[in-house]
Scaffold this motif. Structure first.
Motif, PDB file in Angstrom:
ATOM      1  N   GLN A 308       0.833  -1.212   0.000  1.00 28.63           N
ATOM      2  CA  GLN A 308       0.000   0.000   0.000  1.00 28.63           C
ATOM      3  C   GLN A 308       0.866   1.260   0.000  1.00 28.63           C
ATOM      4  O   GLN A 308       0.535   2.247  -0.650  1.00 28.63           O
ATOM      5  CB  GLN A 308      -0.961  -0.030   1.198  1.00 28.63           C
ATOM      6  CG  GLN A 308      -2.146  -0.954   0.923  1.00 28.63           C
ATOM      7  CD  GLN A 308      -2.916  -1.350   2.166  1.00 28.63           C
ATOM      8  OE1 GLN A 308      -2.400  -1.287   3.283  1.00 28.63           O
ATOM      9  NE2 GLN A 308      -4.157  -1.791   1.984  1.00 28.63           N
ATOM     10  N   LYS A 309       2.001   1.204   0.711  1.00 23.51           N
ATOM     11  CA  LYS A 309       2.930   2.359   0.701  1.00 23.51           C
ATOM     12  C   LYS A 309       3.498   2.566  -0.696  1.00 23.51           C
ATOM     13  O   LYS A 309       3.563   3.683  -1.209  1.00 23.51           O
ATOM     14  CB  LYS A 309       4.080   2.115   1.699  1.00 23.51           C
ATOM     15  CG  LYS A 309       3.705   2.412   3.146  1.00 23.51           C
ATOM     16  CD  LYS A 309       4.901   2.256   4.055  1.00 23.51           C
ATOM     17  CE  LYS A 309       4.438   1.966   5.479  1.00 23.51           C
ATOM     18  NZ  LYS A 309       5.312   1.008   6.173  1.00 23.51           N
ATOM     19  N   PHE A 310       3.936   1.451  -1.337  1.00 21.28           N
ATOM     20  CA  PHE A 310       4.464   1.548  -2.706  1.00 21.28           C
ATOM     21  C   PHE A 310       3.399   2.105  -3.646  1.00 21.28           C
ATOM     22  O   PHE A 310       3.684   2.936  -4.508  1.00 21.28           O
ATOM     23  CB  PHE A 310       4.907   0.165  -3.221  1.00 21.28           C
ATOM     24  CG  PHE A 310       6.165  -0.363  -2.579  1.00 21.28           C
ATOM     25  CD1 PHE A 310       7.236   0.459  -2.305  1.00 21.28           C
ATOM     26  CD2 PHE A 310       6.272  -1.721  -2.263  1.00 21.28           C
ATOM     27  CE1 PHE A 310       8.394  -0.036  -1.719  1.00 21.28           C
ATOM     28  CE2 PHE A 310       7.433  -2.227  -1.675  1.00 21.28           C
ATOM     29  CZ  PHE A 310       8.488  -1.387  -1.403  1.00 21.28           C
ATOM     30  N   ALA A 311       2.158   1.638  -3.470  1.00 17.27           N
ATOM     31  CA  ALA A 311       1.067   2.073  -4.363  1.00 17.27           C
ATOM     32  C   ALA A 311       0.801   3.564  -4.201  1.00 17.27           C
ATOM     33  O   ALA A 311       0.510   4.260  -5.182  1.00 17.27           O
ATOM     34  CB  ALA A 311      -0.203   1.268  -4.081  1.00 17.27           C
ATOM     35  N   GLN A 312       0.924   4.067  -2.962  1.00 17.35           N
ATOM     36  CA  GLN A 312       0.726   5.516  -2.736  1.00 17.35           C
ATOM     37  C   GLN A 312       1.815   6.326  -3.438  1.00 17.35           C
ATOM     38  O   GLN A 312       1.540   7.354  -4.050  1.00 17.35           O
ATOM     39  CB  GLN A 312       0.734   5.818  -1.229  1.00 17.35           C
ATOM     40  CG  GLN A 312      -0.633   5.601  -0.591  1.00 17.35           C
ATOM     41  CD  GLN A 312      -0.543   5.492   0.928  1.00 17.35           C
ATOM     42  OE1 GLN A 312       0.526   5.645   1.512  1.00 17.35           O
ATOM     43  NE2 GLN A 312      -1.657   5.203   1.565  1.00 17.35           N
ATOM     44  N   GLU A 313       3.059   5.838  -3.341  1.00 15.29           N
ATOM     45  CA  GLU A 313       4.169   6.526  -4.037  1.00 15.29           C
ATOM     46  C   GLU A 313       3.899   6.550  -5.546  1.00 15.29           C
ATOM     47  O   GLU A 313       4.064   7.577  -6.210  1.00 15.29           O
ATOM     48  CB  GLU A 313       5.486   5.767  -3.805  1.00 15.29           C
ATOM     49  CG  GLU A 313       6.134   6.039  -2.465  1.00 15.29           C
ATOM     50  CD  GLU A 313       7.367   5.163  -2.262  1.00 15.29           C
ATOM     51  OE1 GLU A 313       7.980   4.726  -3.257  1.00 15.29           O
ATOM     52  OE2 GLU A 313       7.715   4.903  -1.097  1.00 15.29           O
ATOM     53  N   ILE A 314       3.480   5.389  -6.065  1.00 13.30           N
ATOM     54  CA  ILE A 314       3.251   5.273  -7.507  1.00 13.30           C
ATOM     55  C   ILE A 314       2.074   6.142  -7.934  1.00 13.30           C
ATOM     56  O   ILE A 314       2.077   6.717  -9.016  1.00 13.30           O
ATOM     57  CB  ILE A 314       3.104   3.778  -7.896  1.00 13.30           C
ATOM     58  CG1 ILE A 314       4.515   3.197  -8.023  1.00 13.30           C
ATOM     59  CG2 ILE A 314       2.311   3.589  -9.179  1.00 13.30           C
ATOM     60  CD1 ILE A 314       4.608   1.745  -8.342  1.00 13.30           C
ATOM     61  N   GLU A 315       1.083   6.291  -7.052  1.00 14.24           N
ATOM     62  CA  GLU A 315      -0.063   7.169  -7.339  1.00 14.24           C
ATOM     63  C   GLU A 315       0.439   8.610  -7.543  1.00 14.24           C
ATOM     64  O   GLU A 315      -0.015   9.332  -8.431  1.00 14.24           O
ATOM     65  CB  GLU A 315      -1.063   7.107  -6.172  1.00 14.24           C
ATOM     66  CG  GLU A 315      -2.421   7.673  -6.461  1.00 14.24           C
ATOM     67  CD  GLU A 315      -3.164   6.978  -7.593  1.00 14.24           C
ATOM     68  OE1 GLU A 315      -3.812   7.693  -8.360  1.00 14.24           O
ATOM     69  OE2 GLU A 315      -3.086   5.751  -7.721  1.00 14.24           O
TER      70      GLU A 315
END
Length: 563
Positions: A308-315
């Motif tokens: 979820q942290k990686f996905a937020q960065e990618i967002e």
């Protein structure tokens, strides 16, 4: 828009299929158009099975690749999984590295930096392998033209297995194994796999050597389906089977990286279109704005909180990408308007400070606007780098090949390619490209075409008809969502332009003498509102989908064009 109606299929074949399946004539006709002529064909089409996948050992060099990887696993060699920074490349690296890690801990991953190293296999990547005692590189979605680099690696004691799907040049690299169904002497029955698809065939072969069936590899198919959608390869044959089961995995048991992306979007059921327009741009954004390894980390992360942290960065990368894409597209449109280049057969633009990560998207936008083969250049180190996009029916790869004397390196497909050249060659290349395209393109191709599957009466659009139509999915090149034409429609009197800038057309239409009406939406057709005034009759080209509003689901026409 040019409206082209597909020829009517053989009426006897349609009648026979209609009887054997017990479906409406329109459905049988659509199936015959797609080459589905018998009950058996239809069964395979509507009920894909993993058993339909070809043996991976039919691919040239597959046995050599399996033998070399098994040897590396047995002797504890260090293996590096190397892939390009786009969706096909990063999903391939995620697939291959996560599979190999179930067999050996000696696995490293490498994605070249888009800016420092550029596309494909890099000397820097090979040096990294040699410096870290890595003796085998498995390169995915790249490498078919890396003749000098594979030779350089060999000198350093590093061997290569290449899994690629791009067109080979006159010679192929001297690797342990070159897996690419597009090689002329490769007899593999299906030629349209993406890079991740070729990688999947390799792990399928490795599993078969262990005595396991392809069913054990189901959890990897979400990656393959994403690459198939993002790389715009045909969704026919083997790709359709892989995409069908991959979507099933995404919708039922997605890996944590996908779950983290899907949770942010709050969508229940994902289609291949959602994968193309929602999932793929986010995975791509990492390589465009920061580094492709961020995407691999997201796709292989086993802890949901970390994912979820990686996905937020990618967002955030994706938001930055959208902003850069908007700005550069506006600047490029402005350049074209000021330079009076609208009369040309090609669009070629250059500005040295444009973000290299978004020039491909900008090229697509310019192609939509001017509808001609397009190249967008930016400065990359001491060279210029470009992304090429084409119009339907024109092979931009062949056009670039005809300009090869002015290009440093290029690669790609019929409709999308990348290249680099010396700045001093830019003007002469631009003129040569224009000359090649203007003398070889069929001028008709410069007007966008809508291909219509068949004419339909509004009365034919029933819930049952749509239920069967939905089972034609997953849609994509080679199996597009059916497009219909209905003549003599009238608006029921409530047509309006909607959206912030009134770009879209919303209406309800009927076909007299029947009173039954159906809701319709036409994106970017707001300027055609006049055609519907005073209940004037019009013809419409559309696909059919569902509209969900306040918990109610109804069929609607998704208008493509009206006249």
């Amino acid at each position: 828009m040019r409206w082209t109606i597909k020829p009517l299929p053989d009426s006897i074949k349609v009648q026979e299929l209609q009887q054997s399946l017990g479906v409406e004539k329109a459905i049988a006709s659509l199936l015959v158009q797609r080459g589905i002529e018998t009950f058996e064909d239809a069964k395979k089409f509507f009920r894909p099975s993993l058993e339909e996948l070809h043996s991976p050992f039919l691919m040239k060099d597959m046995s050599k690749a399996v033998k070399r990887i098994e040897q590396a696993i047995a002797t504890g060699e260090n293996i590096m999984v190397y892939g390009d920074y786009d969706v096909d490349g990063t999903t391939s690296v995620a697939l291959m590295s996560s599979y190999l890690k179930t067999r050996t801990p000696q696995v490293a991953t490498y994605i070249p930096d888009r800016y420092a190293e550029g596309y494909g296999v890099s000397y820097q990547g090979i040096d990294y392998a040699a410096d870290n005692d890595i003796s085998l590189i498995v390169a995915l979605d790249c490498g078919i033209k890396a003749i000098d680099k594979v030779a350089y690696a060999k000198e350093k004691g590093v061997e290569f297995i290449i899994c690629d799907h791009h067109r080979p040049g006159a010679a192929v690299p001297d690797a342990v194994a070159v897996l690419d169904p597009k090689q002329e002497d490769c007899t593999y029955p299906y030629k349209e796999l993406c890079g991740c698809g070729v990688g999947f065939k390799l792990i399928q072969a490795l599993e078969e050597k262990l005595g396991n069936t392809v069913d054990t590899l189901m959890p990897y198919l979400d990656l393959v389906a994403t690459a198939i959608g993002a790389d715009i390869v045909p969704i026919t044959g083997e790709n359709r089977v892989l995409a069908y089961f991959g979507l099933h995995v995404i919708n039922t048991l997605p890996r944590n990286g996908f779950k983290a992306i899907l949770d942010q979007i709050k969508k229940k059921v994902f289609t291949i279109t959602d994968v193309v327009f929602i999932v793929a741009p986010r995975i791509n954004a990492a390589g465009r704005m920061k580094h492709g390894l961020h995407a691999v980390e997201l796709l292989t992360e086993e802890n949901l909180e970390n994912a979820q942290k990686f996905a937020q960065e990618i967002e955030q990368y994706n938001a930055d990408r959208r902003s850069a894409d908007r700005t550069i597209t506006e600047e490029a449109l402005d350049l074209i308007e000021k330079s009076n280049e609208q009369e040309r057969f090609t669009t070629v633009v250059y500005q040295e400070d444009w973000h290299k990560g978004v020039i491909g998207i900008v090229a697509s936008r310019l192609t939509e606007t001017y509808y001609r083969p397009t190249l967008v250049f930016t400065k990359s180190g001491d060279k210029l780098a470009a992304s090429a996009r084409s119009v339907k029916g024109f092979d931009v790869y062949n056009a670039l090949e005809a300009c090869a004397e002015h290009i440093e390196q290029f690669g790609g497909h019929k409709y999308a390619a990348g290249l680099t050249l010396k700045e001093s060659n830019y003007k002469v290349f631009k003129e040569k490209f224009e000359k090649v395209v203007s003398t070889t393109i069929d001028k008709q191709l410069l007007t966008p075409e809508i291909t219509i599957d068949q004419e339909l009466n509004l009365l034919d659009i029933t819930p049952k008809f749509y239920r069967i139509l939905k089972q034609f999915a997953p849609f994509g090149p080679g199996n597009m969502s059916p497009v219909f034409l209905t003549r003599s429609l009238t608006d029921t009197g409530y047509a309006k332009a909607v959206g912030e800038t009134k770009d879209h057309l919303k209406c309800s239409v009927q076909q007299l003498p029947n009173k039954a009406s159906i809701g319709s939406i036409g994106f970017n057709l707001g300027n055609k509102l006049e055609l519907l005034k005073d209940k004037k009759p019009f013809d419409a080209v559309y696909s059919i989908d569902e509209n969900e509003w306040n918990g109610n689901v109804s069929l609607q026409l998704k208008l493509r064009d009206i006249r």
